[in-house]
Design a protein around this motif. Structure first.
Motif, PDB file in Angstrom:
ATOM      1  N   ALA A  14      10.258   9.958  12.728  1.00  0.00           N
ATOM      2  CA  ALA A  14       9.544   9.346  13.844  1.00  0.00           C
ATOM      3  C   ALA A  14       9.312   7.873  13.588  1.00  0.00           C
ATOM      4  O   ALA A  14       9.362   7.056  14.503  1.00  0.00           O
ATOM      5  CB  ALA A  14       8.206  10.053  14.074  1.00  0.00           C
ATOM      6  N   SER A  15       9.057   7.520  12.333  1.00  0.00           N
ATOM      7  CA  SER A  15       8.797   6.126  11.985  1.00  0.00           C
ATOM      8  C   SER A  15       9.137   5.899  10.517  1.00  0.00           C
ATOM      9  O   SER A  15       8.781   6.706   9.660  1.00  0.00           O
ATOM     10  CB  SER A  15       7.324   5.797  12.227  1.00  0.00           C
ATOM     11  OG  SER A  15       7.054   4.444  11.918  1.00  0.00           O
ATOM     12  N   ALA A  16       9.826   4.793  10.263  1.00  0.00           N
ATOM     13  CA  ALA A  16      10.107   4.363   8.893  1.00  0.00           C
ATOM     14  C   ALA A  16       9.246   3.137   8.639  1.00  0.00           C
ATOM     15  O   ALA A  16       9.286   2.179   9.413  1.00  0.00           O
ATOM     16  CB  ALA A  16      11.582   4.037   8.727  1.00  0.00           C
ATOM     17  N   MET A  17       8.451   3.178   7.597  1.00  0.00           N
ATOM     18  CA  MET A  17       7.530   2.082   7.300  1.00  0.00           C
ATOM     19  C   MET A  17       7.904   1.431   5.982  1.00  0.00           C
ATOM     20  O   MET A  17       8.431   2.077   5.082  1.00  0.00           O
ATOM     21  CB  MET A  17       6.109   2.629   7.257  1.00  0.00           C
ATOM     22  CG  MET A  17       5.684   3.180   8.628  1.00  0.00           C
ATOM     23  SD  MET A  17       4.344   4.363   8.540  1.00  0.00           S
ATOM     24  CE  MET A  17       5.234   5.863   8.136  1.00  0.00           C
ATOM     25  N   THR A  18       7.640   0.152   5.857  1.00  0.00           N
ATOM     26  CA  THR A  18       8.042  -0.592   4.671  1.00  0.00           C
ATOM     27  C   THR A  18       7.004  -0.531   3.557  1.00  0.00           C
ATOM     28  O   THR A  18       7.288  -0.936   2.437  1.00  0.00           O
ATOM     29  CB  THR A  18       8.315  -2.062   5.020  1.00  0.00           C
ATOM     30  OG1 THR A  18       7.151  -2.615   5.641  1.00  0.00           O
ATOM     31  CG2 THR A  18       9.503  -2.166   5.973  1.00  0.00           C
ATOM     32  N   TYR A  19       5.798  -0.067   3.856  1.00  0.00           N
ATOM     33  CA  TYR A  19       4.758   0.041   2.832  1.00  0.00           C
ATOM     34  C   TYR A  19       3.669   0.986   3.303  1.00  0.00           C
ATOM     35  O   TYR A  19       3.625   1.378   4.461  1.00  0.00           O
ATOM     36  CB  TYR A  19       4.146  -1.335   2.512  1.00  0.00           C
ATOM     37  CG  TYR A  19       3.339  -1.926   3.640  1.00  0.00           C
ATOM     38  CD1 TYR A  19       1.967  -1.706   3.723  1.00  0.00           C
ATOM     39  CD2 TYR A  19       3.944  -2.701   4.618  1.00  0.00           C
ATOM     40  CE1 TYR A  19       1.213  -2.231   4.762  1.00  0.00           C
ATOM     41  CE2 TYR A  19       3.197  -3.231   5.651  1.00  0.00           C
ATOM     42  CZ  TYR A  19       1.841  -3.008   5.719  1.00  0.00           C
ATOM     43  OH  TYR A  19       1.104  -3.528   6.752  1.00  0.00           O
ATOM     44  N   ARG A  20       2.783   1.331   2.376  1.00  0.00           N
ATOM     45  CA  ARG A  20       1.579   2.064   2.720  1.00  0.00           C
ATOM     46  C   ARG A  20       0.399   1.317   2.095  1.00  0.00           C
ATOM     47  O   ARG A  20       0.562   0.588   1.102  1.00  0.00           O
ATOM     48  CB  ARG A  20       1.620   3.503   2.237  1.00  0.00           C
ATOM     49  CG  ARG A  20       1.577   3.664   0.743  1.00  0.00           C
ATOM     50  CD  ARG A  20       1.559   5.126   0.341  1.00  0.00           C
ATOM     51  NE  ARG A  20       1.753   5.263  -1.111  1.00  0.00           N
ATOM     52  CZ  ARG A  20       1.842   6.410  -1.728  1.00  0.00           C
ATOM     53  NH1 ARG A  20       1.775   7.535  -1.042  1.00  0.00           N
ATOM     54  NH2 ARG A  20       2.014   6.470  -3.025  1.00  0.00           N
ATOM     55  N   VAL A  21      -0.767   1.488   2.668  1.00  0.00           N
ATOM     56  CA  VAL A  21      -1.973   0.858   2.151  1.00  0.00           C
ATOM     57  C   VAL A  21      -2.573   1.802   1.116  1.00  0.00           C
ATOM     58  O   VAL A  21      -2.778   2.992   1.382  1.00  0.00           O
ATOM     59  CB  VAL A  21      -2.981   0.567   3.286  1.00  0.00           C
ATOM     60  CG1 VAL A  21      -4.268  -0.022   2.727  1.00  0.00           C
ATOM     61  CG2 VAL A  21      -2.355  -0.360   4.313  1.00  0.00           C
ATOM     62  N   THR A  22      -2.850   1.290  -0.046  1.00  0.00           N
ATOM     63  CA  THR A  22      -3.413   2.101  -1.127  1.00  0.00           C
ATOM     64  C   THR A  22      -4.913   2.286  -0.926  1.00  0.00           C
ATOM     65  O   THR A  22      -5.536   1.602  -0.097  1.00  0.00           O
ATOM     66  CB  THR A  22      -3.173   1.441  -2.496  1.00  0.00           C
ATOM     67  OG1 THR A  22      -3.912   0.217  -2.546  1.00  0.00           O
ATOM     68  CG2 THR A  22      -1.690   1.175  -2.726  1.00  0.00           C
ATOM     69  N   SER A  23      -5.493   3.194  -1.673  1.00  0.00           N
ATOM     70  CA  SER A  23      -6.940   3.443  -1.561  1.00  0.00           C
ATOM     71  C   SER A  23      -7.761   2.205  -1.917  1.00  0.00           C
ATOM     72  O   SER A  23      -8.880   2.042  -1.449  1.00  0.00           O
ATOM     73  CB  SER A  23      -7.354   4.620  -2.443  1.00  0.00           C
ATOM     74  OG  SER A  23      -7.035   4.342  -3.801  1.00  0.00           O
ATOM     75  N   GLY A  24      -7.185   1.302  -2.695  1.00  0.00           N
ATOM     76  CA  GLY A  24      -7.880   0.066  -3.055  1.00  0.00           C
ATOM     77  C   GLY A  24      -7.648  -1.066  -2.061  1.00  0.00           C
ATOM     78  O   GLY A  24      -8.142  -2.173  -2.254  1.00  0.00           O
ATOM     79  N   GLY A  25      -6.867  -0.790  -1.001  1.00  0.00           N
ATOM     80  CA  GLY A  25      -6.618  -1.794   0.023  1.00  0.00           C
ATOM     81  C   GLY A  25      -5.364  -2.616  -0.186  1.00  0.00           C
ATOM     82  O   GLY A  25      -5.027  -3.453   0.644  1.00  0.00           O
ATOM     83  N   GLY A  26      -4.659  -2.386  -1.285  1.00  0.00           N
ATOM     84  CA  GLY A  26      -3.422  -3.110  -1.537  1.00  0.00           C
ATOM     85  C   GLY A  26      -2.247  -2.465  -0.814  1.00  0.00           C
ATOM     86  O   GLY A  26      -2.388  -1.456  -0.122  1.00  0.00           O
ATOM     87  N   LYS A  27      -1.080  -3.069  -0.978  1.00  0.00           N
ATOM     88  CA  LYS A  27       0.134  -2.547  -0.360  1.00  0.00           C
ATOM     89  C   LYS A  27       1.046  -1.965  -1.426  1.00  0.00           C
ATOM     90  O   LYS A  27       1.331  -2.612  -2.432  1.00  0.00           O
ATOM     91  CB  LYS A  27       0.872  -3.648   0.390  1.00  0.00           C
ATOM     92  CG  LYS A  27       0.200  -4.096   1.662  1.00  0.00           C
ATOM     93  CD  LYS A  27       1.064  -5.118   2.386  1.00  0.00           C
ATOM     94  CE  LYS A  27       0.402  -5.563   3.668  1.00  0.00           C
ATOM     95  NZ  LYS A  27       1.226  -6.586   4.347  1.00  0.00           N
ATOM     96  N   ASP A  28       1.494  -0.737  -1.189  1.00  0.00           N
ATOM     97  CA  ASP A  28       2.512  -0.088  -2.003  1.00  0.00           C
ATOM     98  C   ASP A  28       3.825  -0.325  -1.262  1.00  0.00           C
ATOM     99  O   ASP A  28       4.130   0.365  -0.285  1.00  0.00           O
ATOM    100  CB  ASP A  28       2.187   1.395  -2.136  1.00  0.00           C
ATOM    101  CG  ASP A  28       3.175   2.144  -3.010  1.00  0.00           C
ATOM    102  OD1 ASP A  28       4.077   1.501  -3.589  1.00  0.00           O
ATOM    103  OD2 ASP A  28       3.039   3.377  -3.107  1.00  0.00           O
TER     104      ASP A  28
END
Length: 162
Positions: free
Chosen positions: A49-63
């Motif tokens: 449905a969607s391909a994303m380039t990152y996810r937001v980590t629990s600390g607010g950073g980007k994976d």
């Protein structure tokens, strides 16, 4: 239709149960692919449905790496009304959205497309009204808001759609 994803690896053979208003039910198994595995769906009835380039980590950073959200389709008994859907009891299965979708649509105005205008025409026919396409909210286009206004009016609801 459903949007969902597995975590900590693919989640095969997850049980779903659809309960109908007549108290009958249908159960089926659906696998859900891991959000991080691949863009190639692993299970029947599954598509990206969607391909994303990152996810937001629990600390607010980007994976920063690819992550995927998957779309699932499964049939219900079209002669019955769905009352509820029981989801898997598994913390590694996440369902983000679930919607009942009409499998077929009609090109009522025969313009070669199935649009919200066709939905408005179908509603008019169902209400016994002359089928017309109207920009009911005056925004210059016929869209889902116009259909909602028509449904609200037919149901005697006093609410409007902005």
């Amino acid at each position: 239709e459903m949007l969902g994803v597995g975590f900590w690896g693919n989640q095969p053979s997850q049980p779903f149960t659809i309960t109908y208003t007549d108290r009958t039910y249908a159960s089926f198994l659906q696998g859900l692919s891991d959000c991080f595995v691949t863009a190639q769906p692993a299970f029947s009835g599954e598509s990206v449905a969607s391909a994303m380039t990152y996810r937001v980590t629990s600390g607010g950073g980007k994976d920063i790496q690819p992550f995927y959200l998957y779309r699932y389709s499964f049939a219900t008994n079209s002669s019955k009304t769905v009352n509820s859907v029981t989801l898997p009891n598994d913390q590694d299965v996440v369902v983000l959205a679930l919607s009942l979708v009409v499998e077929s649509a009609c090109d009522i105005n025969q313009d070669g497309t199935t649009t919200v205008s066709n939905v408005q025409l179908i509603i008019d026919e169902a209400l016994g009204e002359t089928p017309t396409v109207n920009d009911l909210n005056g925004d210059g286009v016929v869209n889902v808001l116009d259909v909602q206004i028509e449904i609200n009016a037919a149901l005697g609801l006093g609410c409007s759609v902005a």
